[in-house]
Scaffold this motif. Sequence first.
Motif, PDB file in Angstrom:
ATOM      1  N   GLU A 152       0.747  -1.179   0.031  1.00 28.09           N
ATOM      2  CA  GLU A 152      -0.025  -0.060  -0.081  1.00 28.09           C
ATOM      3  C   GLU A 152       0.748   1.199   0.019  1.00 28.09           C
ATOM      4  O   GLU A 152       1.780   1.154   0.598  1.00 28.09           O
ATOM      5  CB  GLU A 152      -1.070   0.176   1.220  1.00 28.09           C
ATOM      6  N   PHE A 153       0.620   2.178  -0.970  1.00 26.15           N
ATOM      7  CA  PHE A 153       1.329   3.433  -0.841  1.00 26.15           C
ATOM      8  C   PHE A 153       0.480   4.418  -0.220  1.00 26.15           C
ATOM      9  O   PHE A 153      -0.791   4.747  -0.607  1.00 26.15           O
ATOM     10  CB  PHE A 153       1.720   3.824  -2.444  1.00 26.15           C
ATOM     11  N   ARG A 154       0.968   5.001   0.627  1.00 25.07           N
ATOM     12  CA  ARG A 154       0.302   6.483   1.281  1.00 25.07           C
ATOM     13  C   ARG A 154       0.809   7.789   0.636  1.00 25.07           C
ATOM     14  O   ARG A 154       2.069   7.997   0.555  1.00 25.07           O
ATOM     15  CB  ARG A 154       0.328   6.197   2.735  1.00 25.07           C
ATOM     16  N   ILE A 155       0.025   8.566   0.151  1.00 23.61           N
ATOM     17  CA  ILE A 155       0.403  10.060  -0.271  1.00 23.61           C
ATOM     18  C   ILE A 155      -0.253  11.078   0.721  1.00 23.61           C
ATOM     19  O   ILE A 155      -1.175  10.988   0.795  1.00 23.61           O
ATOM     20  CB  ILE A 155      -0.007   9.948  -1.761  1.00 23.61           C
ATOM     21  N   ALA A 156       0.554  12.048   0.953  1.00 24.40           N
ATOM     22  CA  ALA A 156       0.191  13.224   1.649  1.00 24.40           C
ATOM     23  C   ALA A 156      -0.018  14.345   0.687  1.00 24.40           C
ATOM     24  O   ALA A 156       0.801  14.562  -0.145  1.00 24.40           O
ATOM     25  CB  ALA A 156       1.221  13.672   2.725  1.00 24.40           C
ATOM     26  N   ALA A 157      -1.299  14.986   0.684  1.00 22.32           N
ATOM     27  CA  ALA A 157      -1.527  16.182  -0.126  1.00 22.32           C
ATOM     28  C   ALA A 157      -1.575  17.332   0.584  1.00 22.32           C
ATOM     29  O   ALA A 157      -2.263  17.507   1.683  1.00 22.32           O
ATOM     30  CB  ALA A 157      -2.776  15.885  -0.971  1.00 22.32           C
ATOM     31  N   VAL A 158      -0.743  18.245   0.451  1.00 24.70           N
ATOM     32  CA  VAL A 158      -0.705  19.584   1.380  1.00 24.70           C
ATOM     33  C   VAL A 158      -0.800  20.692   0.424  1.00 24.70           C
ATOM     34  O   VAL A 158       0.069  21.062  -0.241  1.00 24.70           O
ATOM     35  CB  VAL A 158       0.735  19.606   1.851  1.00 24.70           C
ATOM     36  N   LEU A 159      -2.026  21.310   0.564  1.00 25.82           N
ATOM     37  CA  LEU A 159      -2.480  22.424  -0.256  1.00 25.82           C
ATOM     38  C   LEU A 159      -3.305  23.388   0.612  1.00 25.82           C
ATOM     39  O   LEU A 159      -3.876  22.996   1.620  1.00 25.82           O
ATOM     40  CB  LEU A 159      -3.334  22.052  -1.528  1.00 25.82           C
ATOM     41  N   PRO A 160      -3.380  24.410   0.143  1.00 21.77           N
ATOM     42  CA  PRO A 160      -4.262  25.452   0.902  1.00 21.77           C
ATOM     43  C   PRO A 160      -5.718  25.129   1.139  1.00 21.77           C
ATOM     44  O   PRO A 160      -6.195  24.332   0.185  1.00 21.77           O
ATOM     45  CB  PRO A 160      -3.850  26.722   0.040  1.00 21.77           C
ATOM     46  N   ASP A 161      -6.298  25.550   1.982  1.00 23.37           N
ATOM     47  CA  ASP A 161      -7.825  25.099   2.091  1.00 23.37           C
ATOM     48  C   ASP A 161      -8.595  25.800   0.864  1.00 23.37           C
ATOM     49  O   ASP A 161      -8.213  26.778   0.142  1.00 23.37           O
ATOM     50  CB  ASP A 161      -8.711  25.408   3.371  1.00 23.37           C
ATOM     51  N   THR A 162     -10.078  25.740   1.106  1.00 25.99           N
ATOM     52  CA  THR A 162     -10.801  26.098   0.063  1.00 25.99           C
ATOM     53  C   THR A 162     -11.645  27.365   0.658  1.00 25.99           C
ATOM     54  O   THR A 162     -12.814  27.459   0.166  1.00 25.99           O
ATOM     55  CB  THR A 162     -11.637  25.293  -0.818  1.00 25.99           C
ATOM     56  N   VAL A 163     -11.246  28.141   1.593  1.00 28.73           N
ATOM     57  CA  VAL A 163     -11.985  29.036   2.308  1.00 28.73           C
ATOM     58  C   VAL A 163     -11.970  30.257   1.410  1.00 28.73           C
ATOM     59  O   VAL A 163     -11.043  30.681   0.994  1.00 28.73           O
ATOM     60  CB  VAL A 163     -11.610  29.285   3.634  1.00 28.73           C
TER      61      VAL A 163
ATOM     62  N   ASP B 177     -11.673  33.112  -1.010  1.00 32.16           N
ATOM     63  CA  ASP B 177     -11.264  33.154  -2.401  1.00 32.16           C
ATOM     64  C   ASP B 177     -10.684  31.875  -2.816  1.00 32.16           C
ATOM     65  O   ASP B 177     -10.184  31.742  -4.065  1.00 32.16           O
ATOM     66  CB  ASP B 177     -10.498  34.352  -2.775  1.00 32.16           C
ATOM     67  N   ASN B 178     -10.063  31.047  -1.839  1.00 35.22           N
ATOM     68  CA  ASN B 178      -9.075  30.190  -2.335  1.00 35.22           C
ATOM     69  C   ASN B 178      -9.923  29.012  -2.853  1.00 35.22           C
ATOM     70  O   ASN B 178      -9.383  28.242  -3.612  1.00 35.22           O
ATOM     71  CB  ASN B 178      -8.704  29.219  -0.964  1.00 35.22           C
ATOM     72  N   ARG B 179     -11.141  29.067  -2.905  1.00 34.05           N
ATOM     73  CA  ARG B 179     -12.222  28.142  -3.809  1.00 34.05           C
ATOM     74  C   ARG B 179     -11.787  28.137  -5.110  1.00 34.05           C
ATOM     75  O   ARG B 179     -11.928  27.021  -5.806  1.00 34.05           O
ATOM     76  CB  ARG B 179     -13.635  28.138  -3.361  1.00 34.05           C
ATOM     77  N   PHE B 180     -11.358  29.096  -5.531  1.00 28.55           N
ATOM     78  CA  PHE B 180     -11.395  29.329  -7.150  1.00 28.55           C
ATOM     79  C   PHE B 180     -10.217  28.288  -7.782  1.00 28.55           C
ATOM     80  O   PHE B 180     -10.131  27.476  -8.355  1.00 28.55           O
ATOM     81  CB  PHE B 180     -11.217  30.759  -7.478  1.00 28.55           C
ATOM     82  N   TYR B 181      -8.882  28.643  -7.106  1.00 26.10           N
ATOM     83  CA  TYR B 181      -7.852  27.816  -7.805  1.00 26.10           C
ATOM     84  C   TYR B 181      -7.569  26.720  -7.054  1.00 26.10           C
ATOM     85  O   TYR B 181      -7.306  25.651  -7.529  1.00 26.10           O
ATOM     86  CB  TYR B 181      -6.594  28.824  -7.271  1.00 26.10           C
TER      87      TYR B 181
ATOM     88  N   ALA C 271     -10.099  23.712  -7.201  1.00 23.24           N
ATOM     89  CA  ALA C 271      -9.969  23.286  -8.554  1.00 23.24           C
ATOM     90  C   ALA C 271      -8.913  22.288  -8.463  1.00 23.24           C
ATOM     91  O   ALA C 271      -9.018  21.035  -9.094  1.00 23.24           O
ATOM     92  CB  ALA C 271      -9.694  24.088  -9.708  1.00 23.24           C
ATOM     93  N   LEU C 272      -7.713  22.403  -7.856  1.00 22.10           N
ATOM     94  CA  LEU C 272      -6.469  21.413  -7.496  1.00 22.10           C
ATOM     95  C   LEU C 272      -7.055  20.483  -6.871  1.00 22.10           C
ATOM     96  O   LEU C 272      -6.696  19.183  -7.134  1.00 22.10           O
ATOM     97  CB  LEU C 272      -5.266  22.066  -6.741  1.00 22.10           C
ATOM     98  N   TRP C 273      -7.884  20.556  -5.550  1.00 21.52           N
ATOM     99  CA  TRP C 273      -8.470  19.500  -4.927  1.00 21.52           C
ATOM    100  C   TRP C 273      -9.123  18.550  -5.743  1.00 21.52           C
ATOM    101  O   TRP C 273      -9.134  17.410  -5.633  1.00 21.52           O
ATOM    102  CB  TRP C 273      -9.141  19.891  -3.578  1.00 21.52           C
ATOM    103  N   ASP C 274     -10.058  19.140  -6.558  1.00 25.71           N
ATOM    104  CA  ASP C 274     -11.207  18.630  -7.228  1.00 25.71           C
ATOM    105  C   ASP C 274     -10.409  17.671  -8.483  1.00 25.71           C
ATOM    106  O   ASP C 274     -10.714  16.388  -8.658  1.00 25.71           O
ATOM    107  CB  ASP C 274     -11.796  19.580  -8.152  1.00 25.71           C
ATOM    108  N   GLY C 275      -9.329  18.189  -9.084  1.00 24.61           N
ATOM    109  CA  GLY C 275      -8.490  17.442  -9.885  1.00 24.61           C
ATOM    110  C   GLY C 275      -7.881  16.160  -9.253  1.00 24.61           C
ATOM    111  O   GLY C 275      -8.073  15.119  -9.893  1.00 24.61           O
ATOM    112  N   MET C 276      -7.282  16.330  -8.320  1.00 24.53           N
ATOM    113  CA  MET C 276      -6.690  15.185  -7.629  1.00 24.53           C
ATOM    114  C   MET C 276      -7.780  14.074  -7.128  1.00 24.53           C
ATOM    115  O   MET C 276      -7.620  12.778  -7.345  1.00 24.53           O
ATOM    116  CB  MET C 276      -5.769  15.466  -6.287  1.00 24.53           C
ATOM    117  N   ARG C 277      -9.060  14.480  -6.684  1.00 24.55           N
ATOM    118  CA  ARG C 277      -9.914  13.544  -6.160  1.00 24.55           C
ATOM    119  C   ARG C 277     -10.545  12.891  -7.360  1.00 24.55           C
ATOM    120  O   ARG C 277     -11.069  11.637  -7.170  1.00 24.55           O
ATOM    121  CB  ARG C 277     -11.197  14.392  -5.535  1.00 24.55           C
ATOM    122  N   SER C 278     -10.764  13.413  -8.498  1.00 24.47           N
ATOM    123  CA  SER C 278     -11.457  13.014  -9.532  1.00 24.47           C
ATOM    124  C   SER C 278     -10.371  11.797 -10.160  1.00 24.47           C
ATOM    125  O   SER C 278     -10.816  10.593 -10.486  1.00 24.47           O
ATOM    126  CB  SER C 278     -11.432  13.779 -10.859  1.00 24.47           C
TER     127      SER C 278
END
Length: 353
Positions: free
Chosen positions: A59-70, A72-76, A79-86
């Motif tokens: 099993e491979f475990r990956i950490a995703a460290v990105l700003p939250d979507t609070v 104005d962060n929701r715009f950029y 979209a990054l979070w959505d791309g990874m989740r998709s």
Amino acid sequence: MQVTLKDIAEKLGVTVTTVHKALNGSTGVSEKRRTEILQTAAEMGYKVNYMASSLSRREFRIAAVLPDTVGDNRFYYGALWDGMRSFLQTIQEYPVEVTEYPYPLTPDGNGRMLGKLFRQDSDRFHGLITIAMDSDCSAHYLEQFARKRIPVVLIGADLHTDSRLCCVKADDTMAGQLAAELLTAFLPHSTPVTIITAGDPGMRDQLHNIRAFHSYLKQYAPLVNAVSLEGTDPESIITDIRRYLAEHPDVYAIYTSSSRFTFHLGKCIRELGLQDRIPVIGNDLFPESRQALADGILRGVIDKKIPQQGSLALQTLVEYLFKKERPHSDILTVRPEVVLRSSFRISPDKNSV
């Protein structure tokens, strides 16, 4: 029976090549189509065949460290979070676990979260995805991850090159040039005009966007007077734009190099009723920028395909962990595209492409 690319293509009425490009993060597929293919692939139970080239079933475990979507962060960043989740949906039955570490977007937020992750959980993870921040704290901890042989994929800017596996980013020079060409393509060469550029040069991608924009004007539209209004706070810069427009009513056009500036500038132009007089080119596709395009508030958007960047970053790291093969380049570039009102239609229920 195992679901194939052909099965997905037939269900959606597209070519196998289109499906292959969408699942592999390649260019040449719209974000609407890519999202549709990724969702359909997940619903049909399609599995990316990483195991065929891997002798390990660990099993491979990956950490995703990105700003939250609070806010104005929701715009950029949203979209990054959505791309990874998709992308994660397409490999959900493979032994890959992605743990999300969102943090407030402050000057030291990235470094603080990387430090916390390294001290408390670095022994648990086999890979890391994060944005590249130009701070000593971020650089220090990325170096520590590299020393522990934990591969790091950066998104957005190619910093800390000695500490990362690769960087996934847009072609920022092309993005700025596209905006400049779009605004001056039909401008008489003998006509002196003023164009405002707005953005945050403290962010490397925006800095390159603005520089490329000005460089294009210098070469191909030398009579254009380019006025830069720059800073970290979009609302403050919009106030400066309002003041400048009041003092210089002959401004020809405006270009903004970020999604959050695009959102606030769109509100400003709408409130001032200037959409028929001042062409505005924005950045990135999100519900509000799509609506602004449909309403004529924006004349065009430079789409840097942020969801695709997130998807490609995760895919690249997963492939490296399974196959032990380095990506074909240490800089994976996503080509931006010009989106105009005629490029899409607004859905009556979701206001989306």
